[in-house]
Design a protein around this motif. Sequence first.
Motif, PDB file in Angstrom:
ATOM      1  N   LYS A  73       0.880  -1.161   0.000  1.00 64.38           N
ATOM      2  CA  LYS A  73       0.000   0.000   0.000  1.00 64.38           C
ATOM      3  C   LYS A  73       0.917   1.210   0.000  1.00 64.38           C
ATOM      4  O   LYS A  73       1.459   1.569   1.047  1.00 64.38           O
ATOM      5  N   CYS A  78       1.806  -4.563   3.987  1.00 69.30           N
ATOM      6  CA  CYS A  78       0.692  -4.930   4.865  1.00 69.30           C
ATOM      7  C   CYS A  78       0.559  -6.448   4.883  1.00 69.30           C
ATOM      8  O   CYS A  78       0.684  -7.103   3.844  1.00 69.30           O
ATOM      9  N   CYS A  92       0.209  -3.094   8.906  1.00 67.92           N
ATOM     10  CA  CYS A  92       0.973  -2.368   7.888  1.00 67.92           C
ATOM     11  C   CYS A  92       2.106  -1.602   8.559  1.00 67.92           C
ATOM     12  O   CYS A  92       1.957  -1.111   9.683  1.00 67.92           O
TER      13      CYS A  92
END
Length: 125
Positions: A73, A78, A92
């Motif tokens: 991300k 994550c 994350c």
Amino acid sequence: MRIAAPLVLAFALAAGQAPGLARAAPPIEAAFGNTVVSTFADGKTQHIWFDEDGGYSASGRRGQRSSGRWNLKGTEICLRQLRPFPAPIVYCTPVPTDAATVAWTSKALDGRPVRLQLVRGRFGP
């Protein structure tokens, strides 16, 4: 909860770009075939192994095994644990640009600092 947390976290090399520009997603190829070692303040370690297909497996600090899926991300990696049970959260963490060559500090699920390092080869308990 046995989620294999700060996992990693490590390894992924975030590709830096010029200031003011969006940063590219971290290329994670450096982690494939290698081991991410997380070292906690009490000296216990956790190992995680990332696979190219988006899966990971881990051995926690108490020796428990877990596995799941990883994804990127932005400049964070994550992790979502699926075994031994599906975890209700996704963990994350940001990855530094030089993660393939240096150790760095991140935070475990409980907020405590953990030292992360990408180590050549697949090994561990």
